[in-house]
Design an enzyme around this catalytic site. Sequence first.
Site, PDB file in Angstrom:
ATOM      1  N   SER A 187      11.239  76.508  38.008  1.00  0.00           N
ATOM      2  CA  SER A 187      10.798  77.283  36.853  1.00  0.00           C
ATOM      3  C   SER A 187       9.545  76.735  36.183  1.00  0.00           C
ATOM      4  O   SER A 187       8.770  77.490  35.612  1.00  0.00           O
ATOM      5  CB  SER A 187      11.926  77.396  35.837  1.00  0.00           C
ATOM      6  OG  SER A 187      12.404  76.118  35.452  1.00  0.00           O
ATOM      7  N   HIS A 215      13.586  83.014  38.975  1.00  0.00           N
ATOM      8  CA  HIS A 215      12.167  83.376  39.092  1.00  0.00           C
ATOM      9  C   HIS A 215      11.824  83.985  40.450  1.00  0.00           C
ATOM     10  O   HIS A 215      10.652  84.165  40.760  1.00  0.00           O
ATOM     11  CB  HIS A 215      11.290  82.153  38.815  1.00  0.00           C
ATOM     12  CG  HIS A 215      11.446  81.639  37.423  1.00  0.00           C
ATOM     13  ND1 HIS A 215      10.759  82.158  36.346  1.00  0.00           N
ATOM     14  CD2 HIS A 215      12.262  80.691  36.914  1.00  0.00           C
ATOM     15  CE1 HIS A 215      11.132  81.527  35.244  1.00  0.00           C
ATOM     16  NE2 HIS A 215      12.039  80.633  35.560  1.00  0.00           N
ATOM     17  N   LYS A 245      14.397  88.136  33.483  1.00  0.00           N
ATOM     18  CA  LYS A 245      12.991  87.829  33.794  1.00  0.00           C
ATOM     19  C   LYS A 245      12.359  89.045  34.466  1.00  0.00           C
ATOM     20  O   LYS A 245      12.124  90.041  33.788  1.00  0.00           O
ATOM     21  CB  LYS A 245      12.931  86.528  34.565  1.00  0.00           C
ATOM     22  CG  LYS A 245      13.221  85.384  33.565  1.00  0.00           C
ATOM     23  CD  LYS A 245      13.503  84.042  34.097  1.00  0.00           C
ATOM     24  CE  LYS A 245      13.828  83.135  32.915  1.00  0.00           C
ATOM     25  NZ  LYS A 245      14.534  81.927  33.281  1.00  0.00           N
TER      26      LYS A 245
HETATM   27  C1  LIG Z   1      15.624  81.256  32.582  1.00  0.00           C
HETATM   28  C2  LIG Z   1      16.426  80.521  33.579  1.00  0.00           C
HETATM   29  C3  LIG Z   1      17.823  80.518  33.523  1.00  0.00           C
HETATM   30  C4  LIG Z   1      18.571  81.095  32.357  1.00  0.00           C
HETATM   31  O1  LIG Z   1      18.654  82.467  32.416  1.00  0.00           O
HETATM   32  P1  LIG Z   1      18.899  83.297  31.053  1.00  0.00           P
HETATM   33  O2  LIG Z   1      19.366  84.613  31.536  1.00  0.00           O
HETATM   34  O3  LIG Z   1      17.605  83.325  30.332  1.00  0.00           O
HETATM   35  O4  LIG Z   1      19.963  82.557  30.302  1.00  0.00           O
HETATM   36  C5  LIG Z   1      18.508  79.912  34.545  1.00  0.00           C
HETATM   37  N1  LIG Z   1      17.870  79.306  35.558  1.00  0.00           N
HETATM   38  C6  LIG Z   1      16.534  79.272  35.638  1.00  0.00           C
HETATM   39  C7  LIG Z   1      15.882  78.602  36.799  1.00  0.00           C
HETATM   40  C8  LIG Z   1      15.770  79.870  34.647  1.00  0.00           C
HETATM   41  O5  LIG Z   1      14.433  79.805  34.713  1.00  0.00           O
END
Ligand SMILES: *Cc1c(COP(=O)(O)O)cnc(C)c1O
Length: 393
Positions: A187, A215, A245
Amino acid sequence: MINTPTTFAVAKLAELEQRHQRRRLAPTDRHDTIRIMRPTATGARTLISFCCNDYLNLTGDARLKAAAKNAIDRYGVGAGASRLITGDHPLLGELEASLAALKGTEDAVVFGSGYLANLGIIPTLAGPGDLILADELSHACLMAGGQLSGAKLIRFAHNDMADLEAHLSAHRANHRHCLILTDGVFSMDGDLAPLTELTDLADKHNAWLMSDDAHGIGVLAQGRGSTFAHGAAVNVPLQMGTLSKAIGSYGGYLCADKAVCDLIKTRARTLVYSTGLPPASAAAALAALEIIKAEPEFCAAPIIKAKRFCKALGLPEPQSPIVPLLLGDEASALAASAKLEGAGFLVTPIRPPTVPAGTARLRFTFTAGHADADIDQLVEHVRDLVQPAAAAE
Ligand SMILES: *Cc1c(COP(=O)(O)O)cnc(C)c1O
């Protein structure tokens, strides 16, 4: 000496401030998903954001908005209870079927968020007496799930298969189950995990691989995500991710075999004891998955934008729409971000403990809707930040 939550907070904040690690929320009006508005001392300012995870700009898409509104009219605003009580509205089953189809798995389970998914999945599959090996750059919620499980948790060197194998050789035999955790796309760095090699090592040592595709979904391999980005599809038995995302909505998921999903629905505490995903979020996510399945070329656009940026600056070709620019200490990252904000660009600095000490950075993210002209302008303002770093290497 009085000791209250307030005295503790005041002292802790002062210490964080001194280390440039204090953080502040900034109200942000993302009216068209790329141009955002922030109130400042001199009135509201519009900035072009290069730090949002809305890779396909779907958070503001008319089709998602309409789907969410219809779901509210049909099912109401909240789920009303946990999924096992009365919160399992019909859209959740539809959403799970759509996710399983995209990922090519037997089944899927959705959660309230990606963070909740990891806190629920990992302790259901591993506990005291088990072993968890996690890439050291894995997302905070994979680590949190590992800690919550009570299993022995060891971090292996980032993407270092020799280090992972050394830990497997040293520890695997002394534990009942072994879970290997990794981001599919990291990330804060944007690089990919070597899922093929990880699967081979997991098989060889009788371990279970779990990838976090937060991602990757919607962005890599025609939107199907990181398990499809390594030539032949990689058979990762536990594929989690987020709907918040590229999918543009909110919620988390696990794609896996039916039996695994059934066990998760029975035992994962963040599913059993937390209210179901709201209908509007599920409906918006379903609409996004339809778009992703119908428009695979659209899913490639964010990476193409990231490549344009990197090429212009002589940076290595990116593997995802995430491009880090390491600046070292917190103050440098804050200063670089402030400089770009002065030029009209929002690129939030990323500081420890989100990233390891000494690797504070700017993290650029590119979306399908960024205009090439805006990227080229950004390049001109970033150029002098890149040169000194390159010279120091
Ligand atoms: C953003 C993210 C999460 C968390 O997801 P949310 O739905 O925002 O709680 C988990 N793992 C990774 C790698 C992330 O970038």
